[in-house]
Design an enzyme around this catalytic site. Structure first.
Site, short mmCIF file in Angstrom:
data_model
loop_
_atom_site.label_atom_id
_atom_site.label_comp_id
_atom_site.label_asym_id
_atom_site.label_seq_id
_atom_site.Cartn_x
_atom_site.Cartn_y
_atom_site.Cartn_z
N GLU B 60 -20.01 29.69 -57.51
CA GLU B 60 -19.73 29.70 -58.95
C GLU B 60 -18.44 30.44 -59.29
O GLU B 60 -17.68 30.02 -60.15
CB GLU B 60 -20.90 30.32 -59.72
N HIS B 129 -33.86 33.36 -63.42
CA HIS B 129 -33.52 31.99 -63.83
C HIS B 129 -33.73 31.72 -65.31
O HIS B 129 -33.71 30.56 -65.72
CB HIS B 129 -34.40 31.00 -63.03
C1 LIG Z 1 -26.02 31.33 -57.88
C2 LIG Z 1 -26.94 30.17 -57.83
N1 LIG Z 1 -26.42 28.92 -57.97
C3 LIG Z 1 -27.22 27.85 -57.94
C4 LIG Z 1 -28.57 27.99 -57.77
C5 LIG Z 1 -29.44 26.76 -57.76
N2 LIG Z 1 -29.88 26.48 -56.39
C6 LIG Z 1 -31.04 26.98 -55.93
S1 LIG Z 1 -31.27 26.62 -54.34
C7 LIG Z 1 -29.84 25.76 -54.22
C8 LIG Z 1 -29.47 25.15 -52.91
C9 LIG Z 1 -29.38 26.16 -51.83
O1 LIG Z 1 -29.34 25.55 -50.59
P1 LIG Z 1 -29.38 26.35 -49.22
O2 LIG Z 1 -28.60 27.61 -49.35
O3 LIG Z 1 -28.99 25.43 -48.15
O4 LIG Z 1 -30.91 26.80 -49.06
P2 LIG Z 1 -32.20 25.87 -48.89
O5 LIG Z 1 -32.67 25.55 -50.26
O6 LIG Z 1 -31.84 24.70 -48.10
O7 LIG Z 1 -33.21 26.74 -48.21
C10 LIG Z 1 -29.19 25.76 -55.45
C11 LIG Z 1 -27.92 25.07 -55.71
C12 LIG Z 1 -29.08 29.30 -57.66
N3 LIG Z 1 -30.39 29.52 -57.52
N4 LIG Z 1 -28.25 30.36 -57.68
#
Ligand SMILES: Cc1ncc(C[n+]2csc(CCOP(=O)(O)OP(=O)(O)O)c2C)c(N)n1
Ligand SMILES: [Mg+2]
Lengths: 356, 324
Positions: B60, B129
């Protein structure tokens, strides 16, 4: 893919701490690993059902497919070592020895939950078990891990911290800042990238430059280690190196573990970005529970019948956790004002009026 | 007139503005191939291509700052936060770069950027959130803060925001994405900084924004059943504040209840209350009441979160207090 640093592991042992070589587990200890993996699987399936019945609300990210990773890595830790992770936290919590009951009750928002119903799925905590969350903001846990490790080193306890993050989280600035701090200050922390290939709907190839991700360790001169997350033994072995490095030399590592999630990103994700065939393929070639089960059969550590027993027990425990969560009381509304400030400071008296 | 959901109205605004002006680009997490985490950007990748609709990594701070840089260089980026809760990671870029570069360069740069995305509490997603962050951004002098409550305003204000040469924080509320209402076709450009009376009344003024407007409207119905006539003002824009519209209503009703989902301390409602007492003290027949999110981190459990949220019951009770 282990880069230079990982080989620096030395075999010196601190008195009263863990042995220098990965302890060989007895057959029954190995079966316990499987038991834990099966429990996580069944717990998550029950949680999914409860979510569909709207008994669990909000976001709910399942760990199905990644069980060997949390179980294998946490099995290399001492009881007082620290564990911290992101929002996909049910598996790590159970692997860390938190009870199915306190976890399921948290999902149900009950006062008996591990965070008193205040955190929900993404925010599990149990300080006594050295499980420091459950963190909802992607990457937000990574500096905390450096800080916990800093305190461990400061206090000279010989404890280490393991911090999990996703393949998507590696692109947060906070993570890079944490790696640098950890390497610069020689902190006993292990960053474990759970590379399940996707960040929500984005395949890793569309979110990161510079593969494999473990290469990011090189820029900070820290050990980079790779493991197969479908193989609990491989995870244990590779994690052991990292844990020893942290424990005996107070050096951080970055461990990239290849894994795969079988369900949507969360219960709210229809998962249109990949095919059913892709998932089926992955399950067929490398499903972590079957892989390990078959190995235990071969080792004669486990019989078909004993495995059925394990399955039955896991289902029973997951069901018990549902019954417990369901019959637990809702939090009293008055608890909404609890846990904001340290009670010793009696800050509440000075708080501004809160609207009507 | 077409009946659209909030999500469709926002989508139309984005689509029309991208059609009109090639400098407008959209970027954010999952906005392109996934079609948006909340489907606001649905179809835009197909219409405008990957050059203009970009999936970003989860960075971000990086992509917000990149957006500001692109705006300095003449593009008109729309940066989506999957939710505004995640904008905290980018706060420095929004405050110190988007919010200060025009001023500290002595006016050399325009920063025509829109930061937008979902926000709000009440859906049991916990403390990290559930932020309703309009106050955090309204506190920054050079930022415009828009918080629509209805689909027509969402469309008209987003189009105006994209055409604005100032950095705009366009804060949507997740609870409203499925809300349907009539939306005029074509090029509606709603004036930024103007409140809208959503219901006329004579005895008490309920001042609200975003999802809280709907809470206020529900309370107005309760009050009507009890024989009390409430006027509901939807601020639509938090900054700049439409002070004349507020004072006009107060002159008529002499009583005010402010309804806001955000936390109370230094919330915009406190600013509104200050302006009223300072400029229209003699119009007031009762102390101003505020109904806000309770001053606690957002809890997960439903019973707790319901207690934290402003509700029609709480607003009705506050309105009656002003009339007692
Ligand atoms: C700062 C932030 N940006 C966006 C999100 C929304 N979000 C939650 S999980 C995710 C994907 C994360 O993927 P990864 O790091 O590969 O972990 P996984 O879910 O595969 O375990 C996103 C974009 C968030 N929770 N926090
Ligand atoms: Mg991932």
């Amino acid at each position: 893919m282990a880069s230079s640093g990982a080989k620096k592991v030395k075999s010196k042992e601190k008195p009263g701490k863990s042995p220098a070589v990965l302890p060989t587990l007895t057959p029954s200890e190995r079966v316990d690993l499987l038991r834990k993996m099966v429990l996580i699987r069944r717990f998550e399936q029950k949680a999914a059902q409860a979510f569909m019945q709207a008994k669990i609300k909000g976001f709910c990210h399942l760990y199905i497919g990644q069980e060997a990773l949390a179980v294998g890595s946490i099995s290399t830790l001492n009881r007082t070592d620290a564990v911290i992770t992101a929002y996909r936290d049910h598996g790590h919590a159970l692997a860390r020895g938190m009870t199915s009951r306190e976890c399921m009750a948290e999902l149900f928002g009950k006062i008996t939950g591990c965070s008193r119903g205040k955190g929900g799925s993404m925010h599990f905590f149990n300080k006594e078990k050295h499980f420091h969350g459950g963190h909802g903001i992607v990457g937000g846990q990574t500096p905390l891990a450096a800080g916990i490790a800093f305190a461990q080193k400061y206090n000279g306890t010989g404890e280490v911290t393991v911090c999990y993050l996703g393949d998507g989280a590696v692109n947060q600035g906070a993570f890079h800042e944490s790696l640098n701090l950890a390497a610069l200050w020689k902190l006993p922390v292990i960053y474990v990238i759970e590379n399940n290939e996707y960040a929500m709907g984005t395949h890793q190839s569309r979110s990161s430059a510079g593969y494999p991700l473990v290469k990011r360790a090189d820029g900070y001169d820290m050990a980079g280690i790779t493991a197969n997350g479908n193989d609990v033994d491989d995870v244990r072995e590779k994690m052991w190196d990292a844990v020893q490095l942290a424990r005996t030399e107070s050096l951080p590592s970055l461990v990239e573990v290849k894994t795969y999630r079988y369900r949507g990103h969360s219960m709210s994700d229809p998962g249109n970005y990949r095919t059913k065939e892709e998932i089926a393929e992955r399950k067929k070639e490398s499903e972590p529970i079957s892989l390990f089960k078959e190995r235990l059969f071969k080792e004669k550590a486990l019989t078909e019948k004993q495995y059925e027993e394990i399955e039955k027990e896991a289902v029973a425990e997951a069901e018990d956790s549902i019954a417990f969560a369901e019959s637990s009381p809702e939090p009293e509304v008055a608890t909404v004002f609890e846990d904001i400030f340290a009670p010793e400071d009696q800050i509440a008296e000075f708080r501004p009026p809160i609207g009507s | 007139m077409a009946v659209l959901t909030m999500r469709e109205a926002l989508n139309q605004a984005l689509s029309e503005e991208m059609e009109r002006d090639e400098r407008v680009i959209l970027m954010g997490e999952e906005v392109a191939e996934y079609q948006g985490a909340y489907k606001v950007s649905s179809g835009l990748l197909q219409k405008f291509g990957a050059k203009r609709v970009l999936d970003t990594p989860i960075s971000e701070s990086g992509f917000s700052g990149l957006g500001v840089g692109a705006a300095m260089q003449g593009l008109r980026p729309v940066v989506e936060f999957m939710t505004w809760s995640f904008s905290m990671v980018a706060y420095d870029q929004i405050v110190n770069n988007a919010g200060a570069i025009r001023y500290m360069s002595g006016g050399q740069y325009s920063i025509p950027i829109v930061f937008r995305g979902s926000s709000g509490a009440g859906l049991q997603v916990g403390a990290t959130h559930s932020h309703t962050p309009e106050n955090w951004y309204a506190n920054v002098p050079a930022l415009t803060v828009i918080t629509p409550a209805f689909p027509d305003d969402a469309k008209g204000l987003l189009k105006s925001a994209i055409r604005s040469n100032n950095p705009v924080c366009f804060i949507e509320n997740e609870k409203l994405y499925g809300f349907k209402d009539e939306v005029p076709e074509g090029d509606i450009l709603t004036t930024i900084g103007k409140a809208r009376v959503r219901r006329e009344g004579s005895q008490v003024t309920l001042i609200a924004n975003s999802a809280s407007t709907h809470v206020a409207l529900a309370s107005a119905l309760q009050l009507e059943a009890d024989g009390i006539s409430a006027e509901v003002i939807d601020l639509r824009t938090i900054k700049p504040l439409d002070i004349p519209a507020i004072l006009g209503s107060v002159a008529k009703t002499n009583r005010v209840v402010i309804v806001e989902e955000n936390k109370p301390f230094a919330g915009w409602g406190a600013q509104v209350a200050f302006e009223i007492q300072n400029r229209s003290f003699d119009d007031l027949d009762a102390p101003i009441e505020r109904v806000t999110g309770l001053d606690v981190p957002q809890p997960y459990a439903r019973v707790l979160e319901q207690a934290v949220m402003p509700s029609a019951d709480r607003v009705t009770e506050a309105a009656k207090k002003t009339l007692a």
